[in-house]
Design a protein around this motif. Structure first.
Motif, mmCIF file in Angstrom:
data_model
loop_
_atom_site.group_PDB
_atom_site.id
_atom_site.type_symbol
_atom_site.label_atom_id
_atom_site.label_comp_id
_atom_site.label_asym_id
_atom_site.label_seq_id
_atom_site.Cartn_x
_atom_site.Cartn_y
_atom_site.Cartn_z
ATOM 1 N N ASP A 138 0.829 -1.211 0.000
ATOM 2 C CA ASP A 138 0.000 0.000 0.000
ATOM 3 C C ASP A 138 0.861 1.258 0.000
ATOM 4 O O ASP A 138 0.547 2.246 -0.680
ATOM 5 N N THR A 139 1.952 1.229 0.758
ATOM 6 C CA THR A 139 2.831 2.405 0.812
ATOM 7 C C THR A 139 3.543 2.613 -0.518
ATOM 8 O O THR A 139 3.612 3.735 -1.038
ATOM 9 N N HIS A 140 4.061 1.535 -1.079
ATOM 10 C CA HIS A 140 4.814 1.619 -2.326
ATOM 11 C C HIS A 140 3.941 2.097 -3.478
ATOM 12 O O HIS A 140 4.405 2.835 -4.362
ATOM 13 N N ARG A 141 2.661 1.699 -3.490
ATOM 14 C CA ARG A 141 1.769 2.050 -4.591
ATOM 15 C C ARG A 141 1.005 3.348 -4.362
ATOM 16 O O ARG A 141 0.142 3.712 -5.157
ATOM 17 N N GLY A 142 1.281 4.009 -3.256
ATOM 18 C CA GLY A 142 0.643 5.299 -3.002
ATOM 19 C C GLY A 142 -0.721 5.226 -2.364
ATOM 20 O O GLY A 142 -1.370 6.266 -2.161
ATOM 21 N N VAL A 143 -1.187 4.021 -2.028
ATOM 22 C CA VAL A 143 -2.502 3.885 -1.413
ATOM 23 C C VAL A 143 -2.520 4.529 -0.028
ATOM 24 O O VAL A 143 -3.490 5.189 0.360
ATOM 25 N N THR A 144 -1.437 4.349 0.713
ATOM 26 C CA THR A 144 -1.353 4.930 2.060
ATOM 27 C C THR A 144 -1.464 6.449 2.000
ATOM 28 O O THR A 144 -2.190 7.064 2.792
ATOM 29 N N ASP A 145 -0.759 7.070 1.063
ATOM 30 C CA ASP A 145 -0.837 8.531 0.932
ATOM 31 C C ASP A 145 -2.246 8.976 0.568
ATOM 32 O O ASP A 145 -2.733 10.009 1.054
ATOM 33 N N ARG A 146 -2.924 8.209 -0.280
ATOM 34 C CA ARG A 146 -4.287 8.574 -0.668
ATOM 35 C C ARG A 146 -5.231 8.473 0.531
ATOM 36 O O ARG A 146 -6.083 9.337 0.742
ATOM 37 N N LEU A 147 -5.088 7.407 1.322
ATOM 38 C CA LEU A 147 -5.944 7.249 2.496
ATOM 39 C C LEU A 147 -5.698 8.359 3.511
ATOM 40 O O LEU A 147 -6.624 8.798 4.199
ATOM 41 N N ARG A 148 -4.467 8.819 3.588
ATOM 42 C CA ARG A 148 -4.141 9.874 4.553
ATOM 43 C C ARG A 148 -4.799 11.203 4.191
ATOM 44 O O ARG A 148 -4.926 12.090 5.041
ATOM 45 N N THR A 149 -5.183 11.377 2.924
ATOM 46 C CA THR A 149 -5.852 12.625 2.532
ATOM 47 C C THR A 149 -7.327 12.608 2.903
ATOM 48 O O THR A 149 -7.993 13.641 2.820
ATOM 49 N N LEU A 150 -7.861 11.439 3.286
ATOM 50 C CA LEU A 150 -9.270 11.322 3.652
ATOM 51 C C LEU A 150 -9.452 11.587 5.139
ATOM 52 O O LEU A 150 -8.525 11.375 5.930
#
Length: 271
Positions: A93-105
């Motif tokens: 999730d971190t490598h694919r940017g999913v973590t960053d996207r979730l952090r914007t929510l």
């Protein structure tokens, strides 16, 4: 990535609401990757059949007795694999940017790792059933009564929950799928340094001490005791001679250390 509906994340209710939403995401993720589910469920069964019939013929225990000894060890070794799965999923999730996207929510910072860890426990609970059935087929039996057996399974899932948090923290730390996969593979050695597969009383002094203070040894001994498969050994380290208390203490320590570390790491975007 599936859409996540968020709630009032500044409260305990918000954590539960957001955690349930992220739990659904993780379960859909598991459903969409059936190959991984099949692999994680068949590997312990393969090890049971291989170790039970190959190692069992080389040890002092008769074959069926060794297989009864082995089943709780394999259950706990599988639970310890929460480190590997938690690490890989968090790193992915971190490598694919999913973590960053979730952090914007507007999602509770603890909800994402909480959803992942709870989903992992549910998948593990379902995956434990085939191993138990094969164990029954090769001679393993529950001798300690139904309530003690339920307690053993509850302790097993608690340990899986704790090890998943270790993996989530390490996955956020590595931030790379390939590195997480390689490091996760190294966790295979942990059950080998325990009493999961063999008794520890024949090991050299320093190695026996290391094995008996391994959390896997405490949980394995607790399951053997609760299932009625083997008595608690005398003269071992405290976590093994008091296996239920030792297992609960280890789980409490692991959760107290790695839950805050994982949440803090996630809150800072894995940095």
């Amino acid at each position: 990535m599936s859409t996540v509906t968020t709630g009032p994340h500044g409260s305990a209710y918000g954590l539960a609401y957001d955690g349930a939403a992220l739990l659904g995401r993780q379960l859909r993720r598991a459903r969409n990757n059936p190959g991984l589910l099949i692999l994680t469920q068949t590997m312990p069964i393969t090890m049971l059949l291989f170790f039970g019939y190959v190692f069992g013929s080389a040890l002092a225990m008769p074959g069926e007795e060794y297989r009864a000894f082995l089943v709780p060890g394999l259950l706990v070794a599988t639970a310890a694999n929460g480190i590997m799965t938690g690490m890989f999923q968090a790193a992915q999730d971190t490598h694919r940017g999913v973590t960053d996207r979730l952090r914007t929510l507007p999602v509770s910072r603890a909800a994402v790792p909480l959803g992942q860890s709870v989903a992992d426990v549910l998948v593990t609970a379902a995956g434990t059933v085939p191993l138990l059935l094969v164990g029954l087929a090769v001679g393993w039996r529950v001798e300690g009564g139904a309530l003690r057996a339920v307690g053993a399974l509850g302790l097993l899932l608690l340990f899986r929950f704790a090890t998943t948090w270790i993996g989530i923290f390490l996955g956020l730390l590595t931030r790379n799928e390939e590195a997480a996969g390689q490091l996760g593979g190294a966790t295979f050695i942990l059950p080998l340094l325990s009493n999961a597969y063999i008794p520890t009383d024949g090991l050299p002094g320093w190695l026996r001490t290391l094995a008996e203070w391994n959390p896997i040894s405490a949980v394995t001994t607790a399951l053997r005791d609760l299932f009625g498969n083997a008595p608690v050994p005398d003269g071992a380290a405290w976590p093994v001679t008091h296996p239920v208390a030792g297992s609960l203490a280890w789980c409490a320590v692991l959760l107290a250390v790695f839950v805050p570390l994982a949440v803090r790491r996630y809150a800072h975007g894995g940095r």
